[in-house]
Write a protein that holds these residues in place. Sequence first.
Motif, PDB file in Angstrom:
ATOM      1  N   ALA A   1      15.403  -1.018   2.046  1.00  0.00           N
ATOM      2  CA  ALA A   1      14.265  -1.558   1.306  1.00  0.00           C
ATOM      3  C   ALA A   1      12.963  -1.378   2.083  1.00  0.00           C
ATOM      4  CB  ALA A   1      14.494  -3.038   0.989  1.00  0.00           C
ATOM      5  N   ALA A   2      13.005  -1.624   3.404  1.00  0.00           N
ATOM      6  CA  ALA A   2      11.802  -1.474   4.229  1.00  0.00           C
ATOM      7  C   ALA A   2      11.346  -0.018   4.270  1.00  0.00           C
ATOM      8  CB  ALA A   2      12.079  -1.990   5.641  1.00  0.00           C
ATOM      9  N   ALA A   3      12.294   0.920   4.405  1.00  0.00           N
ATOM     10  CA  ALA A   3      11.940   2.340   4.418  1.00  0.00           C
ATOM     11  C   ALA A   3      11.357   2.777   3.075  1.00  0.00           C
ATOM     12  CB  ALA A   3      13.176   3.176   4.759  1.00  0.00           C
ATOM     13  N   SER A   4      11.941   2.292   1.983  1.00  0.00           N
ATOM     14  CA  SER A   4      11.425   2.633   0.656  1.00  0.00           C
ATOM     15  C   SER A   4      10.018   2.089   0.460  1.00  0.00           C
ATOM     16  CB  SER A   4      12.358   2.079  -0.422  1.00  0.00           C
ATOM     17  OG  SER A   4      13.656   2.621  -0.311  1.00  0.00           O
ATOM     18  N   LEU A   5       9.783   0.870   0.945  1.00  0.00           N
ATOM     19  CA  LEU A   5       8.467   0.251   0.799  1.00  0.00           C
ATOM     20  C   LEU A   5       7.411   1.024   1.578  1.00  0.00           C
ATOM     21  CD1 LEU A   5       7.217  -2.149  -0.650  1.00  0.00           C
ATOM     22  CD2 LEU A   5       7.533  -3.487   1.432  1.00  0.00           C
ATOM     23  N   LEU A   6       7.754   1.467   2.781  1.00  0.00           N
ATOM     24  CA  LEU A   6       6.816   2.264   3.563  1.00  0.00           C
ATOM     25  C   LEU A   6       6.522   3.593   2.871  1.00  0.00           C
ATOM     26  CD1 LEU A   6       5.186   2.727   6.145  1.00  0.00           C
ATOM     27  CD2 LEU A   6       7.262   3.643   7.213  1.00  0.00           C
ATOM     28  N   GLY A   7       7.547   4.200   2.296  1.00  0.00           N
ATOM     29  CA  GLY A   7       7.335   5.440   1.557  1.00  0.00           C
ATOM     30  C   GLY A   7       6.427   5.245   0.358  1.00  0.00           C
ATOM     31  N   VAL A   8       6.618   4.139  -0.352  1.00  0.00           N
ATOM     32  CA  VAL A   8       5.759   3.852  -1.510  1.00  0.00           C
ATOM     33  C   VAL A   8       4.316   3.656  -1.071  1.00  0.00           C
ATOM     34  CG1 VAL A   8       5.242   2.119  -3.270  1.00  0.00           C
ATOM     35  CG2 VAL A   8       7.576   2.915  -2.966  1.00  0.00           C
TER      36      VAL A   8
ATOM     37  N   LEU B   1      21.149  -5.154 -15.370  1.00  0.00           N
ATOM     38  CA  LEU B   1      20.099  -6.158 -15.569  1.00  0.00           C
ATOM     39  C   LEU B   1      19.153  -6.213 -14.373  1.00  0.00           C
ATOM     40  CD1 LEU B   1      21.938  -9.199 -17.225  1.00  0.00           C
ATOM     41  CD2 LEU B   1      20.100  -7.823 -18.207  1.00  0.00           C
ATOM     42  N   GLY B   2      19.724  -6.179 -13.174  1.00  0.00           N
ATOM     43  CA  GLY B   2      18.884  -6.203 -11.992  1.00  0.00           C
ATOM     44  C   GLY B   2      17.985  -4.988 -11.906  1.00  0.00           C
ATOM     45  N   LEU B   3      18.545  -3.817 -12.174  1.00  0.00           N
ATOM     46  CA  LEU B   3      17.751  -2.594 -12.141  1.00  0.00           C
ATOM     47  C   LEU B   3      16.660  -2.607 -13.197  1.00  0.00           C
ATOM     48  CD1 LEU B   3      20.629   0.010 -11.667  1.00  0.00           C
ATOM     49  CD2 LEU B   3      18.940  -0.672  -9.958  1.00  0.00           C
ATOM     50  N   GLN B   4      17.001  -3.045 -14.394  1.00  0.00           N
ATOM     51  CA  GLN B   4      16.044  -3.023 -15.488  1.00  0.00           C
ATOM     52  C   GLN B   4      14.971  -4.094 -15.332  1.00  0.00           C
ATOM     53  OE1 GLN B   4      15.758  -0.730 -17.925  1.00  0.00           O
ATOM     54  NE2 GLN B   4      17.373   0.363 -16.850  1.00  0.00           N
ATOM     55  N   PHE B   5      15.328  -5.231 -14.738  1.00  0.00           N
ATOM     56  CA  PHE B   5      14.307  -6.261 -14.540  1.00  0.00           C
ATOM     57  C   PHE B   5      13.241  -5.764 -13.567  1.00  0.00           C
ATOM     58  CE2 PHE B   5      12.621 -10.098 -12.413  1.00  0.00           C
ATOM     59  CZ  PHE B   5      12.074 -10.721 -13.529  1.00  0.00           C
ATOM     60  N   GLY B   6      13.681  -5.069 -12.522  1.00  0.00           N
ATOM     61  CA  GLY B   6      12.702  -4.467 -11.633  1.00  0.00           C
ATOM     62  C   GLY B   6      11.867  -3.422 -12.343  1.00  0.00           C
ATOM     63  N   ALA B   7      12.502  -2.640 -13.218  1.00  0.00           N
ATOM     64  CA  ALA B   7      11.758  -1.629 -13.971  1.00  0.00           C
ATOM     65  C   ALA B   7      10.787  -2.262 -14.957  1.00  0.00           C
ATOM     66  CB  ALA B   7      12.735  -0.715 -14.711  1.00  0.00           C
ATOM     67  N   LEU B   8      11.139  -3.431 -15.487  1.00  0.00           N
ATOM     68  CA  LEU B   8      10.233  -4.108 -16.413  1.00  0.00           C
ATOM     69  C   LEU B   8       8.901  -4.444 -15.749  1.00  0.00           C
ATOM     70  CD1 LEU B   8      12.535  -6.629 -18.344  1.00  0.00           C
ATOM     71  CD2 LEU B   8      11.487  -4.555 -19.226  1.00  0.00           C
TER      72      LEU B   8
ATOM     73  N   VAL C   1      -5.772  -0.835  -6.190  1.00  0.00           N
ATOM     74  CA  VAL C   1      -4.663  -0.004  -6.675  1.00  0.00           C
ATOM     75  C   VAL C   1      -3.493  -0.075  -5.709  1.00  0.00           C
ATOM     76  CG1 VAL C   1      -3.933   2.348  -7.198  1.00  0.00           C
ATOM     77  CG2 VAL C   1      -6.168   1.570  -7.931  1.00  0.00           C
ATOM     78  N   GLN C   2      -3.790   0.090  -4.426  1.00  0.00           N
ATOM     79  CA  GLN C   2      -2.734   0.060  -3.413  1.00  0.00           C
ATOM     80  C   GLN C   2      -2.031  -1.292  -3.391  1.00  0.00           C
ATOM     81  OE1 GLN C   2      -5.298   3.093  -0.522  1.00  0.00           O
ATOM     82  NE2 GLN C   2      -5.050   0.945   0.019  1.00  0.00           N
ATOM     83  N   GLY C   3      -2.786  -2.366  -3.495  1.00  0.00           N
ATOM     84  CA  GLY C   3      -2.184  -3.691  -3.470  1.00  0.00           C
ATOM     85  C   GLY C   3      -1.322  -3.951  -4.695  1.00  0.00           C
ATOM     86  N   ALA C   4      -1.802  -3.555  -5.875  1.00  0.00           N
ATOM     87  CA  ALA C   4      -1.053  -3.802  -7.108  1.00  0.00           C
ATOM     88  C   ALA C   4       0.247  -3.010  -7.127  1.00  0.00           C
ATOM     89  CB  ALA C   4      -1.916  -3.446  -8.323  1.00  0.00           C
ATOM     90  N   VAL C   5       0.175  -1.735  -6.759  1.00  0.00           N
ATOM     91  CA  VAL C   5       1.391  -0.916  -6.738  1.00  0.00           C
ATOM     92  C   VAL C   5       2.359  -1.423  -5.677  1.00  0.00           C
ATOM     93  CG1 VAL C   5       2.300   1.403  -6.359  1.00  0.00           C
ATOM     94  CG2 VAL C   5       0.188   1.087  -7.644  1.00  0.00           C
ATOM     95  N   LEU C   6       1.823  -1.879  -4.554  1.00  0.00           N
ATOM     96  CA  LEU C   6       2.673  -2.424  -3.493  1.00  0.00           C
ATOM     97  C   LEU C   6       3.441  -3.652  -3.980  1.00  0.00           C
ATOM     98  CD1 LEU C   6       3.615  -2.545  -0.535  1.00  0.00           C
ATOM     99  CD2 LEU C   6       1.577  -3.915  -0.046  1.00  0.00           C
ATOM    100  N   VAL C   7       2.758  -4.550  -4.691  1.00  0.00           N
ATOM    101  CA  VAL C   7       3.420  -5.753  -5.199  1.00  0.00           C
ATOM    102  C   VAL C   7       4.496  -5.393  -6.218  1.00  0.00           C
ATOM    103  CG1 VAL C   7       3.061  -7.824  -6.597  1.00  0.00           C
ATOM    104  CG2 VAL C   7       1.499  -7.301  -4.729  1.00  0.00           C
ATOM    105  N   ILE C   8       4.204  -4.448  -7.108  1.00  0.00           N
ATOM    106  CA  ILE C   8       5.187  -4.025  -8.109  1.00  0.00           C
ATOM    107  C   ILE C   8       6.397  -3.392  -7.417  1.00  0.00           C
ATOM    108  CG2 ILE C   8       5.611  -2.422 -10.003  1.00  0.00           C
ATOM    109  CD1 ILE C   8       2.734  -2.843 -10.889  1.00  0.00           C
ATOM    110  N   ALA C   9       6.142  -2.515  -6.434  1.00  0.00           N
ATOM    111  CA  ALA C   9       7.245  -1.882  -5.711  1.00  0.00           C
ATOM    112  C   ALA C   9       8.058  -2.909  -4.927  1.00  0.00           C
ATOM    113  CB  ALA C   9       6.697  -0.814  -4.765  1.00  0.00           C
ATOM    114  N   LEU C  10       7.362  -3.866  -4.313  1.00  0.00           N
ATOM    115  CA  LEU C  10       8.062  -4.900  -3.553  1.00  0.00           C
ATOM    116  C   LEU C  10       8.944  -5.747  -4.466  1.00  0.00           C
ATOM    117  CD1 LEU C  10       8.476  -6.327  -0.849  1.00  0.00           C
ATOM    118  CD2 LEU C  10       6.490  -7.740  -1.362  1.00  0.00           C
ATOM    119  N   ALA C  11       8.414  -6.117  -5.636  1.00  0.00           N
ATOM    120  CA  ALA C  11       9.211  -6.893  -6.588  1.00  0.00           C
ATOM    121  C   ALA C  11      10.440  -6.106  -7.030  1.00  0.00           C
ATOM    122  CB  ALA C  11       8.357  -7.275  -7.790  1.00  0.00           C
ATOM    123  N   TYR C  12      10.257  -4.821  -7.277  1.00  0.00           N
ATOM    124  CA  TYR C  12      11.387  -3.971  -7.689  1.00  0.00           C
ATOM    125  C   TYR C  12      12.449  -3.913  -6.595  1.00  0.00           C
ATOM    126  CZ  TYR C  12      13.794   0.090  -9.672  1.00  0.00           C
ATOM    127  OH  TYR C  12      14.732   0.916 -10.204  1.00  0.00           O
TER     128      TYR C  12
END
Length: 305
Positions: A11-18, A234-241, A273-284
Amino acid sequence: MGALLGRLGEAAASLLGVCTLVFLLIHLVPGDPVAAMLGEGARAVDQAELRAALGLDRPLWTQYLDYLGGLARLDLGASLHSGRAVTALLAERAGPTLELAVAALALAVVVALPLGVLAALHQGGWIDRVAMGFSMLGAAIPNFWLGPLLILVCSLWLGWTPVSGRDGPLSLLLPALTLGTGLAAVLARMVRSSLLEVLGEDYVRTARAKGAGPARVLWRHALRNAWLPVLTLLGLQFGALLGGAVITETVFAWPGLGSLVVESIQARDYPLVQGAVLVIALAYLVVNTLTDLLYLALDPRIRSR
């Protein structure tokens, strides 16, 4: 513990990539935030002064290192346009997005669970064909078409709901229906497929041989075991929502993170933009990591591998 640390590391590596990808892409998007703020007719001197004040005149790698340093301090910076802290703006918009995602998920479960169960119990019959036909239709209709159609029928023609905005419970109905329709379609097919697989297992036949009624076999034995892959979905789709709400929030002028992303991209507001996308990615990532851990807890076969 090893599985937990592995999931957290991924998760940490994915977040840094995002974070890195979003930073690079937003700076490659054509357009200048200074020109958007001052207008195309502003003097070059004024543009240079504002660019220097905002730190946009520094090399890109320096801005990236400052951005990572701010993240390490949990500081997302300030909006280029309003000057307010990005965290404060995101906090205002996170609530409506979460409300919309939960409502869409609840609607999808309420629709998909009985639809998938009925289709599985009447496999090959007309109920199965009708249920899967509705499922296919729901998956095929895009949000950007379904949303305006619902507004036209339910708001303009019938006057049942507000056209847009977030004003009372009724204003949530159409956005949740638009966002939840596609999920309900996918979920119904998953429930049907998983339940059909479980109904053919030996322990289900044994329960029937012992005299258990159809309802007991369904709820006590079949659904409890068929729920595991559905839970993963459900978990995957909730993050996608949370991320997929961009189109729906824009169509219905819903004041959430999705509409904030669109507004900040149009304004070339890099920190927002960076903050909003970061929050969405973190929630996912958080939702998917929790789903994986829950799956490990519920299925001992995976823990033993």
